[in-house]
Design a protein around this motif. Structure first.
Motif, PDB file in Angstrom:
ATOM      1  N   LEU B 137       0.914  -1.362  -0.051  1.00 53.59           N
ATOM      2  CA  LEU B 137       0.056   0.061  -0.039  1.00 53.59           C
ATOM      3  C   LEU B 137       0.871   1.304  -0.147  1.00 53.59           C
ATOM      4  O   LEU B 137       0.470   2.167  -0.870  1.00 53.59           O
ATOM      5  N   PHE B 138       1.734   1.170   0.725  1.00 57.54           N
ATOM      6  CA  PHE B 138       2.756   2.428   0.955  1.00 57.54           C
ATOM      7  C   PHE B 138       3.497   2.864  -0.483  1.00 57.54           C
ATOM      8  O   PHE B 138       3.420   3.893  -0.718  1.00 57.54           O
ATOM      9  N   LEU B 139       3.994   1.712  -0.951  1.00 53.79           N
ATOM     10  CA  LEU B 139       4.597   1.695  -2.314  1.00 53.79           C
ATOM     11  C   LEU B 139       3.764   2.324  -3.421  1.00 53.79           C
ATOM     12  O   LEU B 139       4.023   3.251  -4.360  1.00 53.79           O
ATOM     13  N   GLU B 140       2.587   1.538  -3.394  1.00 51.24           N
ATOM     14  CA  GLU B 140       1.559   2.160  -4.367  1.00 51.24           C
ATOM     15  C   GLU B 140       1.088   3.598  -4.220  1.00 51.24           C
ATOM     16  O   GLU B 140       1.212   4.531  -5.159  1.00 51.24           O
ATOM     17  N   GLU B 141       0.780   3.988  -3.127  1.00 57.95           N
ATOM     18  CA  GLU B 141       0.332   5.365  -2.922  1.00 57.95           C
ATOM     19  C   GLU B 141       1.604   6.577  -3.234  1.00 57.95           C
ATOM     20  O   GLU B 141       1.323   7.494  -4.062  1.00 57.95           O
ATOM     21  N   GLY B 142       2.787   5.999  -2.793  1.00 62.83           N
ATOM     22  CA  GLY B 142       3.929   6.745  -3.087  1.00 62.83           C
ATOM     23  C   GLY B 142       4.190   7.072  -4.665  1.00 62.83           C
ATOM     24  O   GLY B 142       4.426   7.839  -5.203  1.00 62.83           O
ATOM     25  N   ALA B 143       3.908   5.815  -5.360  1.00 62.65           N
ATOM     26  CA  ALA B 143       4.035   5.793  -6.968  1.00 62.65           C
ATOM     27  C   ALA B 143       2.781   6.698  -7.300  1.00 62.65           C
ATOM     28  O   ALA B 143       2.807   7.763  -8.323  1.00 62.65           O
ATOM     29  N   ARG B 144       1.763   6.707  -6.940  1.00 67.89           N
ATOM     30  CA  ARG B 144       0.467   7.460  -7.098  1.00 67.89           C
ATOM     31  C   ARG B 144       0.871   8.828  -7.219  1.00 67.89           C
ATOM     32  O   ARG B 144       0.556   9.634  -7.888  1.00 67.89           O
ATOM     33  N   LYS B 145       1.317   9.098  -6.103  1.00 64.67           N
ATOM     34  CA  LYS B 145       1.825  10.567  -5.793  1.00 64.67           C
ATOM     35  C   LYS B 145       2.848  11.188  -6.591  1.00 64.67           C
ATOM     36  O   LYS B 145       3.150  12.263  -6.632  1.00 64.67           O
ATOM     37  N   GLY B 146       3.557   9.999  -7.351  1.00 61.63           N
ATOM     38  CA  GLY B 146       4.709  10.371  -8.140  1.00 61.63           C
ATOM     39  C   GLY B 146       5.996  10.686  -7.436  1.00 61.63           C
ATOM     40  O   GLY B 146       6.923  11.345  -7.967  1.00 61.63           O
ATOM     41  N   ASP B 147       5.866  10.217  -6.313  1.00 62.24           N
ATOM     42  CA  ASP B 147       7.214  10.234  -5.449  1.00 62.24           C
ATOM     43  C   ASP B 147       8.044   9.200  -5.530  1.00 62.24           C
ATOM     44  O   ASP B 147       9.374   9.179  -5.525  1.00 62.24           O
ATOM     45  N   PHE B 148       7.517   7.954  -5.929  1.00 60.36           N
ATOM     46  CA  PHE B 148       8.356   6.782  -6.325  1.00 60.36           C
ATOM     47  C   PHE B 148       8.182   6.692  -7.837  1.00 60.36           C
ATOM     48  O   PHE B 148       7.391   6.680  -8.357  1.00 60.36           O
ATOM     49  N   ARG B 149       9.422   6.071  -8.351  1.00 59.04           N
ATOM     50  CA  ARG B 149       9.369   5.900  -9.840  1.00 59.04           C
ATOM     51  C   ARG B 149       8.475   4.722 -10.019  1.00 59.04           C
ATOM     52  O   ARG B 149       8.263   3.651  -9.006  1.00 59.04           O
ATOM     53  N   GLN B 150       8.006   4.425 -11.244  1.00 56.49           N
ATOM     54  CA  GLN B 150       6.859   3.203 -11.298  1.00 56.49           C
ATOM     55  C   GLN B 150       7.783   2.144 -11.365  1.00 56.49           C
ATOM     56  O   GLN B 150       8.883   2.064 -12.197  1.00 56.49           O
TER      57      GLN B 150
END
Lengths: 201, 201, 201, 201
Positions: B137-150
């Motif tokens: 969940l944490f990774l998905e949210e980070g990616a959705r926000k554009g904070d993590f690379r896909q």
DNA sequence: TATGAATGAGTTTTCATTCAT
DNA sequence: GATGAATGAAAACTCATTCAT
């Protein structure tokens, strides 16, 4: 002369069989009779080659470590960029985990978790010395060249080995939807980004 | 009612003692009499609380995982930046490894290496479901926000958990020259750099 | 001819080494490989000289007994008083226990306590025949001359051999405060007084 | 309370059976399953009563020694002449060797010959302390009264115990033509003459 | 003769689990 | 619920002896 060689050959055979069994079933669920049978020798004869089950476990650990260390050194000495080397190390590690899964699995399952076996004469890093040494050299050289940020050895070490070990673990769990090697680039990229200095691309 | 509660209390007590013993000595080197004695109960009585040694091991695994998962969720739901969360997760993980070493050590030593124990009813990720779910969940949210690379879940997952597990392992080996928490920032930085999208700092 | 002799020489060598090891470590704690290694020969070759471990044990017993018997006979045939002979036998026995401890220790440790080894073909006194025979002759002659009181053979026999064996045992235990030979006179005196006829001094 | 007593009873039962088996077959030819079966218990349960085979052997040694020591003390404290006491000790020793042969045989066969078993915590005289102590007291008192000649303890000790041990050995060999007790007087006489002071009759 | 790898039955010991009390 | 003695299968390791070379 010949006898010595034959004995060494047999030891290697035992090592191969035993490391496979150990990593498949765990150290405590693999019995000496299991190993002897798989090698095709008698229980008593096993003890002509290794003093004890622990002795065998330690030998395998050092054997695996020297092979892995050798692979890292080969890459480390290539004439390619540091970034390239990171990707090569990742790829090579995953390849070995597939070609000779017992080498890596053994490390993960037996060494990591049955430390009590390795007490006395082969504790902790001593047992895996070659892998550590080679990675240390690689990290130092990368930092000297300005390719890696300056940082303590231990965080850098776990940043490389942690994800690789983790991936192999997941592979062993049988839950990776793709072939492990297909994750090599993403993991290589992660590790490279984690360690590279800011000027690098 | 009250009985149920008392029983649950005793189970927790057993879990605490057993997870410590397991992580100190390994699963196969901890006997039921050992556990019973350390808890201060009889061997026979132990079996009124857990069906078998394996049953206990699985229970501990899920218990640890739910605690760790809970900690991740807490951080995940905080109102701070994704980068901040990465550092917090790293720090919290290391803290727990020091406050309640058995929780993490248990995972590393028993689960990672004695997988055969966990077959049937608690295989692989099932057993550590909560940690995985929360990280996902944490990774998905980070990616959705554009904070993590896909990227795929698994490389990202091992990029977080791998270094953390590795550090705890080194701590267990007693070879870290500094207090583990002092590595928190460097490891947090590595992980953040590994995962963040290029726009982020 | 020559071959026979060489074979006999090797047998003696094995006997020497083996009797020492047996009396140091006990029969069951001395292995054929131990003996072979100490002699400097291969395990397989050992079996060209002795049929089995038991065979060797019996052979050593008889070998020791013949040497001891020979010593007693020498003294027995001297031209000195019976009293003198008693003292000489005591002294000689203790000397041998010091010069060649394996001979006596072997008797005490292996024969006395591992009788099961000597069943079939070498039971009881058969094995130590020569010592018994010589002592019997010595006692009879002493009685005939009127130097010893008339008595059954067995009480007389144990009155001589018992204290001597006891002393060697105590020596082996390492608890004698003095050198064993220093007890020779007292023990000789005791034995002489025990057996002598009333007219004697 | 009751449990403790039951446990002690069972230990005694094991001791009785085991000392018999040990003295019949020798220490190394008696297996734990042999003992367990003879007692009528399981192999595993044996280890609830004794930590190891060695532990059992040491326990039996001390147990036997305390019984023998007790018998010597009883006689030593009687209100009869020293000469009478010598004869009584001899007679009692032989009687015990017949009533409870395992007690004496055990000493001769197991202790005398398998000393390696008794290393650590029960070496040499420590293990047979009570017999030695009682004899020492007896000898000292006899000398003080002027009944025994003045002499070192060790020669006197072997002069008493040697012939007795020897007789039991011969009995065990099955070569005594008469019932052992019939030699009691002759042996008593020998020992008395060996030790008595010159004024005594 | 000489070698030493090979055999495998046998030994001590451990330990999860049961069950009578 | 609580106790701990009892069970017995299984483990690591040993060693006298054999046998191909």
């Amino acid at each position: 002369m010949v006898r010595k060689l034959l004995k060494e050959k047999k030891r290697e055979e035992i090592v191969k069989v035993a490391s496979r069994l150990f990593s498949e079933r765990g150290f405590y669920n693999t019995t000496i009779p299991d190993i002897a049978e798989a090698v095709g020798m008698s229980v008593g004869n096993f003890y002509n080659y290794f003093e004890s089950k622990e002795d065998l476990a330690k030998y395998i650990m050092q054997y695996s470590s020297s092979i892995l260390g050798e692979e890292i050194r080969k890459i480390s000495q290539m004439d390619v960029s540091t970034k390239e080397k990171v990707f090569l190390i990742v790829r090579r590690f995953i390849e070995i985990a597939q070609e000779r899964p017992e080498l890596i699995d053994y490390f993960l399952r037996i060494f990591l978790s049955n430390r009590e076996v390795f007490s006395e004469g082969c504790e902790g890093f001593l047992c895996v010395g070659e892998v550590v040494t080679e990675l240390m050299l690689f990290l130092e050289e990368g930092a000297r060249k300005g390719d890696f940020r300056q940082q303590d050895f231990f965080p850098a070490f776990v940043t490389i080995m942690g994800p690789l070990g983790g991936l192999v673990f997941l592979k062993g769990e049988g839950i990776l939807p793709k072939n492990p090697i297909e994750y090599a680039n993403e993991i290589g990229e992660n590790i490279w980004r984690a360690l590279k200095s800011d000027e690098k691309v």
